[in-house]
Design an enzyme around this catalytic site. Structure first.
Site, PDB file in Angstrom:
ATOM      1  N   LYS A  12       0.857  -1.193   0.000  1.00 47.27           N
ATOM      2  CA  LYS A  12       0.000   0.000   0.000  1.00 47.27           C
ATOM      3  C   LYS A  12       0.889   1.237   0.000  1.00 47.27           C
ATOM      4  CE  LYS A  12       0.911   1.266   4.447  1.00 47.27           C
ATOM      5  NZ  LYS A  12       1.669   2.504   4.801  1.00 47.27           N
ATOM      6  N   ASP A  56      -2.156  -1.124  10.848  1.00 42.81           N
ATOM      7  CA  ASP A  56      -2.652  -1.002   9.476  1.00 42.81           C
ATOM      8  C   ASP A  56      -3.062  -2.339   8.871  1.00 42.81           C
ATOM      9  OD1 ASP A  56      -0.120  -2.053   9.262  1.00 42.81           O
ATOM     10  OD2 ASP A  56       0.578  -0.662   7.723  1.00 42.81           O
TER      11      ASP A  56
END
Length: 279
Positions: free
Chosen positions: A8, A139
């Protein structure tokens, strides 16, 4: 069964306040990119001479971590507390660089939860898988769906988000990771918490041409001061024609978003890990 944990990038990252639990509250937009590891699991023969329930082998990029402390094994052990899982072999091929701010380790842990759920028909559900993933890291929950998301709290509170005209489809991304290690703890220690004047969720809905002046990663200033080479990489990405460039997470990977393929990326950064793809 095989899966491909993705990396990401952070489109904006604002550290808004300190928390009583020692963490920080943040705002960011997580965006998946097609840079992946590979993760495979197989049943373990009961006679296989290993003392662990999840036997992990890691190949590809070196990982400075005992394999039984890897998030892949931690994900298995977490689900094994609530489900009757068989003993398994797991093989993780690392391609996403570590200590880069790209979420590679978090992705591996979350995709392991997804893989176990699918392979052994646990029927956990998205929300519950996100709850398990959040226990692995701040995350990790994002990677359960790996869809663009506006994240708050420690990064585990997720809401859908639109990018420019819906997404970044049609643009190209270039990632540069130099041989620089950035300590997340050190980066947070140098941060001054602040509320942004405009939320990154709102900025990414604007035309991408406006991002350069408004979309900020709060880690960049202190990290660039400690590692000027990272600031230089960002400047060079813009010089190559990036519409927007930034550091991802607390670094040390930098990314640029381009309207066409950045064909000279490897030539421009021969001593760095580089990756480019169409989004």
């Amino acid at each position: 069964m095989l899966t491909f944990p993705c990396a990401k990038i952070n489109l904006g990252l604002n550290i808004t306040s300190e928390r009583e639990d020692g963490y920080h509250n943040l705002e960011t937009v997580f965006y998946p990119i097609p840079l992946t590891d590979a993760l495979e699991i197989k049943h373990m023969d009961p006679a296989f001479p290993v003392p662990t329930d999840c036997d992990l082998k890691v190949s590809g990029n070196s990982v400075d971590c005992d394999e039984q402390r890897n998030l892949v094994v931690k994900a298995y052990n977490l689900l094994a507390q609530d489900f009757d899982l068989p003993h398994i072999h797991a093989h993780l091929v690392k391609r996403i660089p570590s200590q880069a701010g790209l979420g590679g380790g978090s992705a591996d842990g979350a995709f392991m939860i997804r893989l176990l759920d699918e392979r052994f028909r646990l029927n956990i559900g998205i929300a519950e898988m996100e709850r398990y993933a959040a226990q692995l890291g701040s995350d990790c929950a994002f990677f359960i769906t790996a869809e663009p998301a506006f994240a708050t709290g420690r990064g585990e509170i997720l809401e859908p988000v639109d990018g420019p005209q819906g997404n970044l489809g049609g643009y190209h991304i270039g990632v540069v990771k130099p041989h620089v290690a950035v300590s997340t703890a050190e980066a947070y220690a140098r941060i001054t918490c602040r509320e942004p004047q405009k939320s990154c969720r709102d900025i990414v809905r604007q035309p991408i041409d406006t991002w350069k002046d408004e979309l900020v990663n709060d880690f960049e200033a202190p990290v660039f001061e400690a590692h000027p080479v990272l600031a230089d990489i960002k400047r060079r990405l813009y010089a190559m024609g990036a519409v927007y460039a930034a550091m991802s997470g607390s670094g040390s990977a930098l990314f640029g978003i381009f309207r066409s393929e950045p064909t000279l990326l490897k030539e421009m950064f021969p001593d760095c890990f580089t990756f480019s793809a169409k989004l």
